[in-house]
Design a protein around this motif. Structure first.
Motif, short mmCIF file in Angstrom:
data_model
loop_
_atom_site.label_atom_id
_atom_site.label_comp_id
_atom_site.label_asym_id
_atom_site.label_seq_id
_atom_site.Cartn_x
_atom_site.Cartn_y
_atom_site.Cartn_z
N ILE A 35 21.32 -19.82 11.04
CA ILE A 35 20.33 -20.83 11.40
C ILE A 35 18.98 -20.12 11.47
N VAL A 36 18.04 -20.60 10.68
CA VAL A 36 16.70 -20.00 10.62
C VAL A 36 15.70 -20.96 11.24
N LYS A 37 14.90 -20.45 12.16
CA LYS A 37 13.77 -21.22 12.71
C LYS A 37 12.61 -21.06 11.73
N ILE A 38 12.21 -22.17 11.14
CA ILE A 38 11.28 -22.12 10.01
C ILE A 38 9.83 -21.97 10.48
N LYS A 39 9.13 -21.04 9.81
CA LYS A 39 7.70 -20.83 10.04
C LYS A 39 6.86 -21.53 8.97
N ALA A 40 7.36 -21.52 7.72
CA ALA A 40 6.62 -22.12 6.61
C ALA A 40 7.60 -22.54 5.53
N PHE A 41 7.23 -23.56 4.76
CA PHE A 41 8.05 -23.96 3.61
C PHE A 41 7.16 -24.28 2.43
N GLY A 42 7.72 -24.10 1.23
CA GLY A 42 6.98 -24.34 -0.01
C GLY A 42 7.32 -25.68 -0.61
N LEU A 43 6.33 -26.29 -1.27
CA LEU A 43 6.55 -27.55 -1.98
C LEU A 43 6.91 -27.25 -3.43
N ASN A 44 7.79 -28.07 -4.00
CA ASN A 44 8.17 -27.96 -5.40
C ASN A 44 8.21 -29.35 -6.01
N ARG A 45 8.06 -29.40 -7.34
CA ARG A 45 8.00 -30.70 -8.01
C ARG A 45 9.28 -31.51 -7.79
N MET A 46 10.40 -30.84 -7.64
CA MET A 46 11.65 -31.57 -7.39
C MET A 46 11.58 -32.36 -6.09
#
Length: 334
Positions: A35-46
């Motif tokens: 389980i990862v506590k998220i700091k940042a996420f990336g956007l993708n066209r999908m």
């Protein structure tokens, strides 16, 4: 039941304005997961396609959007065999669920975040660089001395691909893009050989002219229908066309000439990454790990166009829809 905040879609699918942050159940770690506590996420066209209900989501994926992220490990399953521990700073690839405070992910798809990468940079690496690697090497069977054409040259995958092609010893690297600014970026900043503006030029004729009529050995395409004939015309003898997306649609018009399949022995192969099993994805993750020193010494650069707080997820999706960016759009979670 423990809950967390995550980006949800009103009525399950819709325009960017249907995105909002809601409370949903927090995931727990299954066998082999963290389980990862998220700091940042990336956007993708999908993500845009999935939001609109047009993307075939793999059965093991949660309905929450997002496949790449950075963060810290909060919990590990008891049978986790990989070299991770609680508190480790990581980044990785998932089947879905990254637009959230927490994510459950197979440890095979995690990497230790190097100190020299920011959370935002790390979140923009996994999907982009792994997809480019897969297209070039596993599907396209690229080898040193071949020529390459990356369509959508200023897209995140092609930005990675141009750099990979350069390091891999491509004889020439061509791109298509929608503006001279993007072409200049690909050529002057990234090191592509030449670029062609598909809005003002017949790119397939220009590529043939640039190659003295020989065409290119490897073409990576995200556009589909409107580029199908041009790709066949532009491919060299024994050329490979790797089809990763269909931004212009999937149905070909009447009159498409497929003689290149026989006359030039062209191979056309479609591929996707998200539907692959963890073992396949794990091999690509291992390949990405070998690149990490290249990010540190400056050989490879991560281009982040815009960083937004995840509360601005509607704006982030609308920005991606404009097709005006050069590099990643990243959202951060406080």
């Amino acid at each position: 039941m423990a809950t967390m905040r995550a980006v949800d879609i009103t009525n399950g699918s819709g325009p960017a304005t249907s995105l909002h942050i809601a409370s949903i159940p927090k995931p727990s770690a299954s066998s082999g997961q963290a389980i990862v506590k998220i700091k940042a996420f990336g956007l993708n066209r999908m993500d845009l396609l999935q939001r609109e209900g047009h993307y075939p989501v793999p059965p093991q994926a949660p309905k929450t959007l997002g496949v790449e992220f950075s963060g810290t490990i909060e919990e590990l399953s008891s049978d986790s065999k990989d070299n991770f521990k609680k508190g480790d700073e990581v980044f990785g690839l998932a089947y879905g669920g990254a637009y959230a405070e927490y994510i459950a992910v197979n440890t095979k798809m995690l990497l230790h975040k190097p100190a020299h990468l920011s959370w935002e940079e790390a979140a923009g690496v996994p999907e982009t660089w792994i997809t480019a690697t897969q297209a070039m090497y596993l599907v396209g069977e690229f080898t040193r001395g071949k020529t390459v054409l990356w369509h959508a040259g200023a897209s995140s995958v092609s930005i990675a691909g141009i750099q990979l092609s350069k390091l891999g010893g491509a004889a020439a690297i061509y791109v298509t893009a929608s503006s001279q600014e993007k072409i200049d970026f690909c050529v002057k900043e990234l090191g592509a050989t030449a670029g062609f503006n598909y809005k003002t030029q017949d790119w397939s004729k220009e590529v043939l002219k640039a190659t003295d009529g020989k065409g290119v050995d490897l073409i990576i395409d995200f556009v589909g229908q409107s580029y199908f004939q041009g790709n066949l015309d532009t491919a060299a003898r024994d050329g490979r066309i790797v089809h990763l997306g269909a931004m212009s649609g999937t149905k070909l018009p009447a009159g498409v000439d497929i003689r290149a399949f026989v006359m030039k022995r062209v191979r056309f192969e479609g591929s996707s990454l998200r539907s692959r099993d963890p073992e396949y994805q794990g091999k690509l993750r291992d390949k990405l790990e070998t690149y990490l020193d290249k990010f540190e010494d400056g050989t490879f650069k991560i281009y982040v166009e815009k960083v937004l707080p995840w509360e601005n997820i509607v704006e982030a999706h609308q920005l991606m829809e404009k097709n005006s960016t050069k590099g990643k759009i990243i959202c951060t979670i406080d």
